[in-house]
Design an enzyme around this catalytic site. Structure first.
Site, short mmCIF file in Angstrom:
data_model
loop_
_atom_site.label_atom_id
_atom_site.label_comp_id
_atom_site.label_asym_id
_atom_site.label_seq_id
_atom_site.Cartn_x
_atom_site.Cartn_y
_atom_site.Cartn_z
N ILE B 132 0.83 -1.21 0.00
CA ILE B 132 0.00 0.00 0.00
C ILE B 132 0.86 1.25 0.00
O ILE B 132 1.70 1.43 0.89
CB ILE B 132 -0.90 0.05 1.25
CG1 ILE B 132 -1.62 -1.28 1.45
CG2 ILE B 132 -1.88 1.20 1.16
CD1 ILE B 132 -2.36 -1.37 2.78
N GLY B 183 0.14 -20.11 6.57
CA GLY B 183 1.36 -19.34 6.39
C GLY B 183 1.20 -17.86 6.69
O GLY B 183 2.10 -17.07 6.42
N LYS B 201 5.08 -0.09 13.07
CA LYS B 201 4.56 0.65 11.92
C LYS B 201 3.98 2.00 12.34
O LYS B 201 4.16 3.01 11.65
CB LYS B 201 3.54 -0.20 11.18
CG LYS B 201 4.20 -1.43 10.53
CD LYS B 201 3.16 -2.45 10.09
CE LYS B 201 3.81 -3.66 9.44
NZ LYS B 201 2.85 -4.78 9.25
N GLY B 299 3.48 -10.15 2.38
CA GLY B 299 3.57 -11.10 1.28
C GLY B 299 4.74 -10.76 0.38
O GLY B 299 5.18 -9.62 0.31
#
Lengths: 378, 378
Positions: B132, B183, B201, B299
């Site tokens: 993003i 996962g 973050k 990911g």
């Protein structure tokens, strides 16, 4: 050194640019790394009560011929005289930031070439999605992606009307009247209701993403005036919201298919939850899968925020931003005819309403002769 | 001239950077305006079957001492040796783009100063929200705004677990086990479940938006391990989704209050519709009102997309990007104690569950001695 910029037009957006700049001048200068000030405001009208009345001029040449002005915010709207003014500024090496979607959609290729030839920038973050960062993220943050599709709700007026229809059972006419009363729709609402505004925005996105200028006349555009309350209720009961979707995808044959039309959006797609005057844009790419940008697509300060963000960026760039450009197009052979737009379809006819099981083209669905026929956004 | 860059680490993200770069090399070079190639991949392991096996090195000095390498992608994770390597690269004028949130949250101020001193860039778009775009939009597109608050779902693992709890009535334990099986969660899920990942973050976002380095140790952090299925069901029946929210706001006293904790999000807030492993961040500012960014927060390819976007941008900048920086902080006196965090609260005690009518501070709500006590995001 203090950077001087000019604002062309003192209407809703232009006055918002001046207001927001002086409100946040200190933090803006910190982010820009330099002092900044508005030197001129161009408008043919008089503003004797404005605190900035000394900055007004009616003569564009005052701005053009002043070498101290290195950046310009164009907030006039319409193709002319904006095009002539913007082109002249760029040819003098003055960077221009605009909120004018009509200008970018009709003349973007020419203005980008002028900026490149004169080592300045033509920025237009505000022309799509108002406050929502979309142009810069598309060509910078997502630069590593092969982008295959963009779709979004790019017009707040129509989204407000559709939201009132399905949340409050209002008819199209009543919802439009309310939008006009609240100042969300113009007296002549044609550009919004018939999709022309959304069309200009998807032209700009398509040109940026796929690299060739896409003109509004090449894009199939259908608005929401034929959407009935029945269709909206039927769609809701089947798990879909009706939204005016501006979209573009690249097909397997290498052509692109931009279009503006009402579509049924499944409730598990986050775009279906974008309501009222809010806009949102989804981008599909091979690295990112899907990202979405959401916010206010119009309004004085939201649009001014985007114009000023561009002005701040333009004073920091001494060279043309290479990734934000596209080529001119001699023809529209790279655009697939809308007849081949394929989707599942919502069909309403004498036997009731349903969603087709199989994917059909626009041409095939139209040939069914149904009372209503709306594609599904997958 | 061809720009050469190096990739530090060939784990999930680092191998994704190499894969995505070669997949889209042609379009990336077009956007960058220059030819580009990977010259080195640093990893202590052997990859004899890799198509890029000639590029591997185990010696960081090969990269550091090669003047042809002008950009570096750091994808090793952890503070050391990443910090030593990144600092050394910046001190040689090599721009670094990283996905390493721990590194930025702990050492961002030092690395930004090193980049500035050596006229290169330290970029970290990938460290928050994966694919993003959020870092660049915050300091560029929204630069004209006085930003007052940022809130978001910044951890996909916990969002997946909470979604399974309220959509499928799974217990926390079962949902965690499923996340591990798919996962989405590590064998040791502590960093995700207890909020440490989201904390790093929000530290990065807080530092960037408010201009002073915020350390993880200064931020109240509570995870989701105490959230019961009862709380999730009660919240749903009252019109709220339970989400792990990382947030920061500026208070009237000028201090900021960053925090990570489960919160109840009303269903008419679009953040409540962000499900599964997706992340989203909302930004409140005086010009924009509210914008939201949404997408995959983790990911291989989504994170690689963000790293590569930064690498492409870094090869185009010959000077440090001024707006993307913050100062070091000597103390945390600019951070308000969490005891003063004020909200309406979800309360569950022996008399049932309810939302308080009035706003209370964290300290006041905690003093009620309820079995469960969760703030509402307004």
């Amino acid at each position: 050194m203090s950077v001087k910029f000019a604002v062309l037009g003192h209407g809703v957006v232009g006055s918002g640019v001046v207001e927001l700049f002086y409100k946040n001048k200190e933090s803006i200068e910190k982010r820009a790394g330099t002092e900044m000030d508005v030197k001129y405001i161009l408008d043919l009208r008089d503003f004797p009560d404005s605190p900035y009345k000394d900055k007004f001029t009616k003569d564009f040449n005052d701005i053009l011929n002043d070498d101290e002005v290195t950046a310009v915010a164009e907030c006039m709207g319409g193709v002319e005289p904006a095009f002539t003014f913007v082109k002249a500024c760029l040819e003098r090496g003055k960077s221009v930031s605009t909120s004018n979607k009509e200008l970018v959609a009709e003349k973007g290729d020419i203005l980008l070439a002028a900026a490149k030839a004169h080592s300045c920038n033509f920025f237009f973050e505000a022309s799509v999605g108002g406050a929502i960062p979309i142009i810069r993220p598309l060509h910078k943050c997502l630069a590593a992606n092969d982008i295959s599709a963009v779709a979004g709700i790019l017009n707040g007026t129509t989204n407000f009307i559709l939201t009132k229809m399905y949340k409050e059972n209002m008819s199209f006419g009543d919802a439009l009247a309310l939008a006009q009363q609240l100042g969300y729709a113009e007296k002549d609402p044609t550009a919004d209701i018939e999709g022309h505004d959304a069309c200009r925005k998807i032209c700009i996105i398509s040109s940026l993403v796929f690299g060739k200028h896409v003109y509004p006349k090449s894009v199939f555009t259908k608005g929401i005036s034929e959407i009935s309350l029945d269709d909206v209720k039927n769609a809701d009961s089947m798990g879909f919201a009706v939204k005016l979707i501006a979209s573009v995808r690249r097909l397997d044959n290498g052509k692109i298919l931009p279009a503006v039309m009402p579509m049924l959006v499944p409730y598990d797609n986050i775009i279906s939850n974008v309501n009222d005057v809010f806009n949102a844009v989804t981008v599909d790419g091979d690295g990112i899968d899907k990202v979405m940008f959401y916010g206010r697509g119009a309004g004085k300060l939201p649009t001014a925020s985007a114009v000023l963000g561009d002005v701040i960026d333009s004073v920091k760039h001494s060279v043309t931003v290479f990734s934000q450009s596209w080529e001119s197009s001699d023809d529209d052979k790279f655009i697939e005819p809308v007849a081949n737009f394929s989707a599942r379809w919502y069909i309403r006819d004498s036997s009731g309403s349903r969603i087709t099981d199989k994917v059909m083209t626009f041409a095939e669905a139209s040939a069914l002769g149904a009372d209503s026929c709306i594609p599904v956004l997958e």
